[in-house]
Design a protein around this motif. Structure first.
Motif, mmCIF file in Angstrom:
data_model
loop_
_atom_site.group_PDB
_atom_site.id
_atom_site.type_symbol
_atom_site.label_atom_id
_atom_site.label_comp_id
_atom_site.label_asym_id
_atom_site.label_seq_id
_atom_site.Cartn_x
_atom_site.Cartn_y
_atom_site.Cartn_z
ATOM 1 N N SER A 66 -18.332 37.671 16.144
ATOM 2 C CA SER A 66 -17.983 36.727 17.214
ATOM 3 C C SER A 66 -19.152 36.657 18.196
ATOM 4 C CB SER A 66 -16.735 37.216 17.969
ATOM 5 O OG SER A 66 -17.045 38.406 18.676
ATOM 6 N N GLY A 67 -19.046 35.733 19.141
ATOM 7 C CA GLY A 67 -20.056 35.651 20.197
ATOM 8 C C GLY A 67 -19.979 36.858 21.115
ATOM 9 N N THR A 68 -18.770 37.371 21.314
ATOM 10 C CA THR A 68 -18.603 38.561 22.172
ATOM 11 C C THR A 68 -19.328 39.749 21.543
ATOM 12 O OG1 THR A 68 -16.423 37.681 22.722
ATOM 13 C CG2 THR A 68 -16.864 39.932 23.404
ATOM 14 N N THR A 96 -18.778 36.943 28.612
ATOM 15 C CA THR A 96 -20.116 37.330 29.084
ATOM 16 C C THR A 96 -20.019 38.656 29.839
ATOM 17 O OG1 THR A 96 -20.435 34.959 29.512
ATOM 18 C CG2 THR A 96 -22.176 36.451 30.254
ATOM 19 N N GLN A 185 -22.764 28.384 24.094
ATOM 20 C CA GLN A 185 -22.388 26.966 24.208
ATOM 21 C C GLN A 185 -23.606 26.060 23.992
ATOM 22 O OE1 GLN A 185 -20.278 26.161 27.877
ATOM 23 N NE2 GLN A 185 -18.808 27.797 27.547
ATOM 24 N N SER A 212 -21.967 31.877 19.723
ATOM 25 C CA SER A 212 -20.594 31.961 19.220
ATOM 26 C C SER A 212 -20.392 30.830 18.218
ATOM 27 C CB SER A 212 -19.607 31.778 20.375
ATOM 28 O OG SER A 212 -18.311 31.476 19.876
ATOM 29 N N TYR A 214 -17.183 30.101 17.369
ATOM 30 C CA TYR A 214 -15.767 29.787 17.563
ATOM 31 C C TYR A 214 -15.580 28.319 17.146
ATOM 32 C CZ TYR A 214 -11.232 29.679 19.904
ATOM 33 O OH TYR A 214 -9.898 29.564 20.176
HETATM 34 C C1 LIG Z 1 -20.349 31.242 27.465
HETATM 35 C C2 LIG Z 1 -19.633 32.015 26.397
HETATM 36 N N1 LIG Z 1 -19.948 33.305 26.198
HETATM 37 C C3 LIG Z 1 -19.355 34.035 25.252
HETATM 38 C C4 LIG Z 1 -18.389 33.509 24.423
HETATM 39 C C5 LIG Z 1 -17.695 34.396 23.435
HETATM 40 O O1 LIG Z 1 -17.754 33.928 22.124
HETATM 41 P P1 LIG Z 1 -16.579 34.301 21.091
HETATM 42 O O2 LIG Z 1 -15.351 33.579 21.509
HETATM 43 O O3 LIG Z 1 -17.116 33.845 19.777
HETATM 44 O O4 LIG Z 1 -16.408 35.775 21.134
HETATM 45 C C6 LIG Z 1 -18.036 32.169 24.571
HETATM 46 C C7 LIG Z 1 -17.024 31.561 23.697
HETATM 47 O O5 LIG Z 1 -16.106 30.918 24.082
HETATM 48 C C8 LIG Z 1 -18.659 31.401 25.593
HETATM 49 O O6 LIG Z 1 -18.342 30.117 25.797
#
Ligand SMILES: Cc1ncc(COP(=O)(O)O)c(C=O)c1O
Length: 414
Positions: A66-68, A96, A185, A212, A214
């Motif tokens: 994931s992005g997280t 973040t 984003q 991410s 998503y």
């Molecule tokens: C600015 C930002 N950072 C981090 C994330 C986290 O990504 P993810 O939902 O894939 O974990 C998102 C996703 O919505 C995001 O928009």
């Protein structure tokens, strides 16, 4: 029957249309995975990593769950430690700041620019000068109040537009800080670096950057996914280990890591979509220009693109003073909208312990109740946009609804 009931709904985001366009190709990828049993790692993941690194003009890409996870791995691999302070912005998705805490560090915030909604470089400079001090023996920066070392900055490329990276990197160099881009984003966004004398892609400027995938992102998986890009060989190697239980060789664990891998089916699907991304981003930019024409000389506060940035319009965010009423009006007209994000992080219960209160970050607080994300996706048609703009403008012209008679309807950009 009222006219809105006869109208077709305009979604805020269409997650079906891009998959219709690519259905045969995407189904083939599923079929191949089922027939070969290649679900974790393997050629799809490796090929996607090569292709996405190239797209971002970075040396390495490491897929993640994931992005997280991507943010977390980037922070740890770049060298952020337990007890550090990492500075970011309050008007971002919570991930973040969560990633900073998960890495054992403490998130702290600086306010944003009122036009781009990205990190305000002047505020960042003031933060270092007034809230921190440099240890004369080591040259390291410390947060005065907590005594903790400040070791990294995370600029967030919000809504698809890159933060002002040149001066952020310059400040980071001065104070020996790591810069990790939150590019979750901003797939394909670019920024003219006067220092480098060239346009740079999101994901190619910091020590590392997190993306991410998503489903609703400009490049979205059919499930969860993320990636880190970096030009640093050591950071890349560490992230490869971190995302896979700290092993470079199966069952030989050099460090403690985590299961944070991108799965092979998602990687395959992302490869197919990556081939469309440049075109989809162009369509988003065209849609943004069309909105600009449609809103014309009206007083709607439209997104501002900085002269040295090319946004990929992940979101198209306008500002209005009576946002809730407009959102409801548009919903009655069957027009989907979103709010990104209604409450800045420093005012969320989760971050009460940081001790911030109302007034701490005036720009983030001013814009949070005014922002409204209008429909934006590559397949959005000119007719749909005309209906969205007409509905917004007709609401604005009805004093009983908009309050235009006794207060200014649309807020001013400055
Ligand atoms: C600015 C930002 N950072 C981090 C994330 C986290 O990504 P993810 O939902 O894939 O974990 C998102 C996703 O919505 C995001 O928009």
């Amino acid at each position: 029957m009222k006219s809105a009931e006869k109208k077709k709904a305009i979604p805020f985001l269409d997650l079906v249309a891009p998959h219709e366009e690519l259905k045969a190709e995407l189904c083939d990828i599923f079929r191949t995975a089922l027939e070969t049993g290649a679900f974790v790692g393997g050629p799809q993941v490796e090929a996607f990593e090569r292709e996405f690194a190239k797209f971002c003009e970075a040396r390495h890409c490491i897929g993640s769950g994931s992005g997280t996870d991507a943010l977390l791995f980037a922070l740890i691999a770049a060298g952020v430690k337990d007890g550090d302070v990492v500075v970011t912005v309050p008007n971002t998705f919570i991930a973040t700041a969560e990633a900073i805490s998960l890495a054992g560090a403490q998130p702290d915030f600086v306010d944003v620019d009122e036009h781009t909604y990205n990190m305000d470089v002047q505020k960042l400079r003031e933060y270092f000068e007034t809230k921190c001090e440099v240890d004369s023996a080591t040259g390291r920066l410390f947060h005065r109040k907590s005594g903790k070392p400040v070791t990294a900055v995370i600029p967030v490329h919000l809504y698809g537009q890159m933060a002002d990276m040149d001066p952020i990197l310059e400040l980071a160099e001065k104070y020996q800080l790591l810069v990790i881009e939150d590019a979750c984003q901003a797939h394909g966004a670019s920024y003219y670096s006067a220092k480098a004398g060239q346009w740079k892609r999101a994901g190619s400027m910091g020590i590392a950057a997190a993306f991410s995938f998503y489903p609703g992102k400009n490049l979205g998986a059919c499930g969860e996914g993320g990636a880190v890009t970096t030009n640093d060989d050591t950071v890349a190697r560490r992230i490869r280990m971190l995302r896979d239980h700290g092993q470079a060789q199966k069952y030989y664990h050099d460090i403690e890591g985590y299961n944070g891998r991108l799965d092979a089916i998602q990687a395959g699907l992302l490869r197919a979509k990556l081939r469309q991304l440049a075109g989809w981003n162009r369509s988003r930019r065209e849609a943004a220009s069309r909105y600009q024409e449609l809103f014309g000389e009206s007083s709607v506060v439209l997104p501002t693109e900085a002269p040295n940035a090319e946004s990929v319009y992940h979101l198209y965010v306008v500002r209005v003073q009576n946002r809730e009423e407009l959102q409801k009006y548009l919903a009655d007209e069957k027009i989907g909208t979103g709010i990104h994000y209604p409450v800045p992080l420093h005012l969320q219960n989760a971050y009460k312990a940081l001790g911030y209160e109302k007034g701490s970050f005036p720009v983030a607080e001013k814009v949070a109740p005014e922002i409204l994300s209008l429909p934006m996706f590559p397949q959005l048609t000119a007719e749909q946009q005309q209906r969205v703009a007409a509905a917004v403008l007709s609401f604005a012209s009805e004093p009983a609804l908009s309050g235009a008679g006794d207060r200014k309807y649309f807020s001013a950009a400055s």
